[in-house]
Design a protein around this motif. Structure first.
Motif, mmCIF file in Angstrom:
data_model
loop_
_atom_site.group_PDB
_atom_site.id
_atom_site.type_symbol
_atom_site.label_atom_id
_atom_site.label_comp_id
_atom_site.label_asym_id
_atom_site.label_seq_id
_atom_site.Cartn_x
_atom_site.Cartn_y
_atom_site.Cartn_z
ATOM 1 N N THR A 284 0.833 -1.208 0.000
ATOM 2 C CA THR A 284 0.000 0.000 0.000
ATOM 3 C C THR A 284 0.866 1.256 0.000
ATOM 4 O O THR A 284 0.630 2.193 -0.774
ATOM 5 C CB THR A 284 -0.935 0.008 1.225
ATOM 6 N N GLY A 285 1.867 1.286 0.867
ATOM 7 C CA GLY A 285 2.756 2.443 0.937
ATOM 8 C C GLY A 285 3.531 2.662 -0.346
ATOM 9 O O GLY A 285 3.669 3.803 -0.822
ATOM 10 N N PHE A 286 4.023 1.578 -0.942
ATOM 11 C CA PHE A 286 4.762 1.667 -2.203
ATOM 12 C C PHE A 286 3.886 2.226 -3.314
ATOM 13 O O PHE A 286 4.279 3.152 -4.047
ATOM 14 C CB PHE A 286 5.298 0.280 -2.576
ATOM 15 N N SER A 287 2.679 1.694 -3.441
ATOM 16 C CA SER A 287 1.794 2.132 -4.522
ATOM 17 C C SER A 287 1.359 3.581 -4.342
ATOM 18 O O SER A 287 1.261 4.340 -5.320
ATOM 19 C CB SER A 287 0.574 1.215 -4.624
ATOM 20 N N LEU A 288 1.120 4.006 -3.100
ATOM 21 C CA LEU A 288 0.715 5.396 -2.854
ATOM 22 C C LEU A 288 1.850 6.374 -3.142
ATOM 23 O O LEU A 288 1.638 7.436 -3.745
ATOM 24 C CB LEU A 288 0.226 5.553 -1.412
ATOM 25 N N ALA A 289 3.077 6.039 -2.705
ATOM 26 C CA ALA A 289 4.228 6.915 -2.967
ATOM 27 C C ALA A 289 4.483 7.035 -4.462
ATOM 28 O O ALA A 289 4.766 8.125 -4.980
ATOM 29 C CB ALA A 289 5.466 6.376 -2.249
ATOM 30 N N ALA A 290 4.360 5.919 -5.176
ATOM 31 C CA ALA A 290 4.580 5.937 -6.628
ATOM 32 C C ALA A 290 3.488 6.740 -7.335
ATOM 33 O O ALA A 290 3.773 7.499 -8.272
ATOM 34 C CB ALA A 290 4.608 4.504 -7.162
ATOM 35 N N ALA A 291 2.236 6.572 -6.881
ATOM 36 C CA ALA A 291 1.131 7.316 -7.492
ATOM 37 C C ALA A 291 1.273 8.818 -7.256
ATOM 38 O O ALA A 291 1.008 9.631 -8.157
ATOM 39 C CB ALA A 291 -0.201 6.813 -6.939
ATOM 40 N N LEU A 292 1.710 9.205 -6.064
ATOM 41 C CA LEU A 292 1.916 10.620 -5.756
ATOM 42 C C LEU A 292 2.998 11.224 -6.637
ATOM 43 O O LEU A 292 2.862 12.351 -7.140
ATOM 44 C CB LEU A 292 2.273 10.779 -4.280
ATOM 45 N N ASN A 293 4.060 10.472 -6.865
ATOM 46 C CA ASN A 293 5.143 10.944 -7.728
ATOM 47 C C ASN A 293 4.628 11.215 -9.139
ATOM 48 O O ASN A 293 4.962 12.230 -9.769
ATOM 49 C CB ASN A 293 6.261 9.898 -7.766
ATOM 50 N N LEU A 294 3.781 10.318 -9.644
ATOM 51 C CA LEU A 294 3.213 10.493 -10.979
ATOM 52 C C LEU A 294 2.269 11.694 -11.034
ATOM 53 O O LEU A 294 2.339 12.514 -11.967
ATOM 54 C CB LEU A 294 2.466 9.226 -11.391
ATOM 55 N N MET A 295 1.414 11.831 -10.028
ATOM 56 C CA MET A 295 0.441 12.929 -10.028
ATOM 57 C C MET A 295 1.132 14.288 -9.964
ATOM 58 O O MET A 295 0.724 15.236 -10.650
ATOM 59 C CB MET A 295 -0.536 12.761 -8.863
ATOM 60 N N LEU A 296 2.187 14.397 -9.163
ATOM 61 C CA LEU A 296 2.920 15.659 -9.071
ATOM 62 C C LEU A 296 3.581 16.004 -10.399
ATOM 63 O O LEU A 296 3.590 17.164 -10.821
ATOM 64 C CB LEU A 296 3.958 15.585 -7.958
ATOM 65 N N ASN A 297 4.131 14.992 -11.060
ATOM 66 C CA ASN A 297 4.771 15.238 -12.350
ATOM 67 C C ASN A 297 3.752 15.687 -13.383
ATOM 68 O O ASN A 297 3.994 16.623 -14.156
ATOM 69 C CB ASN A 297 5.492 13.974 -12.823
ATOM 70 N N LEU A 298 2.594 15.032 -13.394
ATOM 71 C CA LEU A 298 1.538 15.413 -14.341
ATOM 72 C C LEU A 298 0.997 16.813 -14.043
ATOM 73 O O LEU A 298 0.521 17.505 -14.956
ATOM 74 C CB LEU A 298 0.400 14.396 -14.291
ATOM 75 N N ALA A 299 1.099 17.229 -12.767
ATOM 76 C CA ALA A 299 0.635 18.564 -12.379
ATOM 77 C C ALA A 299 1.659 19.646 -12.709
ATOM 78 O O ALA A 299 1.430 20.825 -12.430
ATOM 79 C CB ALA A 299 0.311 18.591 -10.895
ATOM 80 N N GLY A 300 2.795 19.245 -13.266
ATOM 81 C CA GLY A 300 3.807 20.217 -13.669
ATOM 82 C C GLY A 300 4.910 20.445 -12.662
ATOM 83 O O GLY A 300 5.761 21.321 -12.843
ATOM 84 N N ILE A 301 4.930 19.663 -11.584
ATOM 85 C CA ILE A 301 5.987 19.798 -10.567
ATOM 86 C C ILE A 301 7.137 18.873 -10.960
ATOM 87 O O ILE A 301 7.139 17.678 -10.655
ATOM 88 C CB ILE A 301 5.454 19.455 -9.160
ATOM 89 N N ASP A 302 8.088 19.439 -11.670
ATOM 90 C CA ASP A 302 9.234 18.669 -12.160
ATOM 91 C C ASP A 302 10.469 19.116 -11.389
ATOM 92 O O ASP A 302 11.266 19.936 -11.868
ATOM 93 C CB ASP A 302 9.403 18.889 -13.661
ATOM 94 N N ASP A 303 10.612 18.584 -10.190
ATOM 95 C CA ASP A 303 11.701 18.985 -9.302
ATOM 96 C C ASP A 303 12.531 17.755 -8.946
ATOM 97 O O ASP A 303 11.982 16.731 -8.513
ATOM 98 C CB ASP A 303 11.129 19.625 -8.029
ATOM 99 N N PHE A 304 13.844 17.860 -9.098
ATOM 100 C CA PHE A 304 14.708 16.707 -8.850
ATOM 101 C C PHE A 304 14.629 16.227 -7.403
ATOM 102 O O PHE A 304 14.588 15.027 -7.137
ATOM 103 C CB PHE A 304 16.155 17.064 -9.205
ATOM 104 N N VAL A 305 14.577 17.153 -6.453
ATOM 105 C CA VAL A 305 14.521 16.779 -5.038
ATOM 106 C C VAL A 305 13.226 16.025 -4.732
ATOM 107 O O VAL A 305 13.234 15.006 -4.037
ATOM 108 C CB VAL A 305 14.643 18.026 -4.139
ATOM 109 N N VAL A 306 12.114 16.512 -5.273
ATOM 110 C CA VAL A 306 10.824 15.835 -5.067
ATOM 111 C C VAL A 306 10.875 14.421 -5.636
ATOM 112 O O VAL A 306 10.434 13.451 -4.995
ATOM 113 C CB VAL A 306 9.680 16.636 -5.719
#
Length: 398
Positions: A284-306
Motif C-alpha cells: 500500500t505504501g509503495f503504490s501510494l508513494a509511486a502514485a503521488l510521484n506520478l500525479m505531481l509530475n503530471l501537475a507540472g511539478i518537475d523537481d529533482f529533489v521531489v
C-alpha cells in the motif's frame, strides 16, 4: 545473533552481490559506452536486457540442479562462467560483442540469484528465515550504494572496461568464499534424482500454489519498478538533470538507502504482525508513494529533489516487500526449495526484462516515463495482493 548466523548472512550476501554488482557498477558508464561505440543510447540498454533475460531464464536450470547436485557445484559452474564473460565484456570490440558477453554473464550470474535463497531455506523458515534474508539484503544493499560510485571512480582514469575487470576480481573472491567458507547445506541423502519428470512435477505444484505465485509476482513488480529505474536513470540524471557520473552515483545510492534501512525492520515486523500483514501495508505504501510521484509530475511539478525523495520513500516500502514475499513464497516448499527459488527468480527477472524493454522504447528524455512505470508497478502489485489474499482465503475455506 549467533556467529554462524552472521557468517552465513555475510557469505550469502557477498555471493548475492555478484549479479547486482555487475549491473550497478557499470550504470555510470552506459552513456560513455554508447558514445565510444558510436551507437544510440537505446542500443546500450540492450546490454541490460540481454543480461536480465539470461539472468532470469537460466535460474530455471540452476534451481533444479541445486536440488539434484547440492548447492555448491552449480555455484562453481555459474561463477566460473561469469568470470570469463566479465573479461570478455572488458575486451569487447563492438556493442554487439558486449551485448553477447552480457548475455553469457547473465547465464553465470543466475546461479547466485536463486541458490542462496535455497540455502537460506535449508537452514531456516518463518521469522528466522526472514531475519537471515533481511541480513543478506543488508550486505546486498552495499552494491547499489557503493557500486555506481566505484564504477564512476574507476571509469574516470581507466575507462569503462576497468569496471568489468573489477567485477571479475570480485568473482574470484566469491569462488574462494564458496571453496573455503560456505558449507554444503543439502546432504546427499536429501537430493532429488536427476529426473525431468520430477522437475516438471515441482513446477506444476508451484504454478498451482496461489500463495507462491502471488507473492512471487508481487515481489516481481517491485523488481520491475527498480529495473525500470536502472534502464534510464543514468541518462535521465545526467542528460535531463545535468548530474555528473559521480553525482549520479551518489543520487543512486540515496535511492537505495530507503530499501536498505527499511529491510532491517522486516523480520521484527513480521514477528509482531505476521508476514502477510507486513506485505499488505508495505505494498500500500509503495503504490501510494509511486502514485503521488506520478500525479505531481503530471501537475507540472518537475523537481529533482521531489523525485528523489518520493523514490526514496517508495524504495523504503520495497525494502519490506521484497524479502518478506521471498520468504512467504518458499515457506511451504522446503523439499523443492531450489526449484521454487529458481522459478520465482526467473519470473521476477522476466518481469524486469519486460519493464526495461518497454521503458527504454518509450523513454522521451523526461522523468514522466520513469514515474509512470513505477506507479504502474505499484498499482499492479496492490491488485495482485488483493487477488492473492482472496485466493488464499478461498483455498483455506475449501
Amino acid at each position: 545473533m549467533k556467529p554462524d548466523f552472521l557468517k552465513m548472512a555475510l557469505i550469502l550476501g557477498l555471493l548475492s552481490c555478484v549479479g547486482p554488482f555487475a549491473i550497478d557498477m557499470y550504470l555510470p558508464a552506459m552513456p560513455a559506452m554508447a558514445e565510444d561505440f558510436g551507437v544510440p543510447a537505446a542500443m546500450s540498454q540492450y546490454t541490460l536486457i540481454s543480461f536480465f533475460i539470461a539472468f532470469g531464464v537460466c535460474q530455471l536450470f540452476y534451481g533444479p540442479a541445486a536440488d539434484m547436485f547440492g548447492r555448491k557445484r552449480p555455484l562453481y559452474f555459474g561463477l566460473v562462467l561469469f568470470l570469463f564473460a566479465s573479461i570478455g565484456c572488458a575486451l569487447a570490440p563492438t556493442i554487439e560483442w558486449l551485448i553477447g558477453m552480457r548475455f553469457v554473464q547473465g547465464v553465470g550470474a543466475a546461479s547466485v540469484m536463486s541458490i542462496p535463497r535455497a540455502i537460506i531455506r535449508d537452514r531456516y523458515t518463518g521469522t528466522e528465515a526472514t531475519r537471515l534474508m533481511t541480513t543478506v539484503m543488508l550486505v546486498i544493499s552495499i552494491s547499489p550504494m557503493l557500486a555506481p560510485l566505484a564504477g564512476s571512480l574507476l571509469m574516470a582514469p581507466f575507462g569503462w572496461p576497468s569496471v568489468f575487470y573489477a567485477v571479475a576480481a570480485a568473482t574470484v573472491v566469491s569462488l574462494l568464499l564458496i571453496r573455503f567458507a560456505l558449507p554444503e547445506t543439502l546432504p546427499a541423502v536429501n537430493r532429488v534424482p536427476l529426473k525431468l519428470r520430477a522437475m516438471f512435477d515441482a513446477f506444476n505444484v508451484l504454478f498451482r500454489d496461489s500463495t507462491f505465485m502471488g507473492m512471487t509476482l508481487i515481489g516481481g513488480m517491485g523488481m520491475a519498478s527498480f529495473f525500470s529505474f536502472l534502464s534510464i536513470a543514468a541518462f535521465l540524471y545526467t542528460d535531463y538533470y545535468g548530474l555528473t557520473p559521480t553525482q549520479f552515483s551518489l543520487a543512486f545510492a540515496l535511492n537505495a538507502l530507503g530499501f536498505f534501512v527499511a529491510s532491517q525492520f522486516a523480520a521484527n515486523l513480521c514477528e509482531r504482525f505476521g508476514g502477510v500483514t507486513v506485505v499488505k501495508w508495505a505494498v500500500t505504501g509503495f503504490s501510494l508513494a509511486a502514485a503521488l510521484n506520478l500525479m505531481l509530475n503530471l501537475a507540472g511539478i518537475d523537481d529533482f529533489v521531489v523525485l528523489v525523495v518520493l523514490l526514496l520513500i517508495a524504495n523504503a516500502f520495497l525494502g519490506l516487500v521484497v524479502p518478506t514475499t521471498m520468504v512467504l513464497s518458499l515457506d511451504d516448499h522446503g523439499p523443492i526449495a531450489g526449484t521454487a527459488a529458481a522459478l520465482g527468480g526467473t519470473m521476477q527477472m522476466m518481469l524486469g526484462a519486460v519493464a526495461i524493454g518497454i521503458v527504454s522504447a518509450v523513454f522521451d528524455g523526461s522523468p514522466l516515463t520513469l514515474v509512470a512505470a513505477i506507479a504502474t508497478c505499484g498499482g499492479i502489485a496492490a491488485l495482485l495482493f488483493m487477488v492473492t489474499l482472496r485466493q488464499s482465503a478461498h483455498s483455506m475455506a475449501t
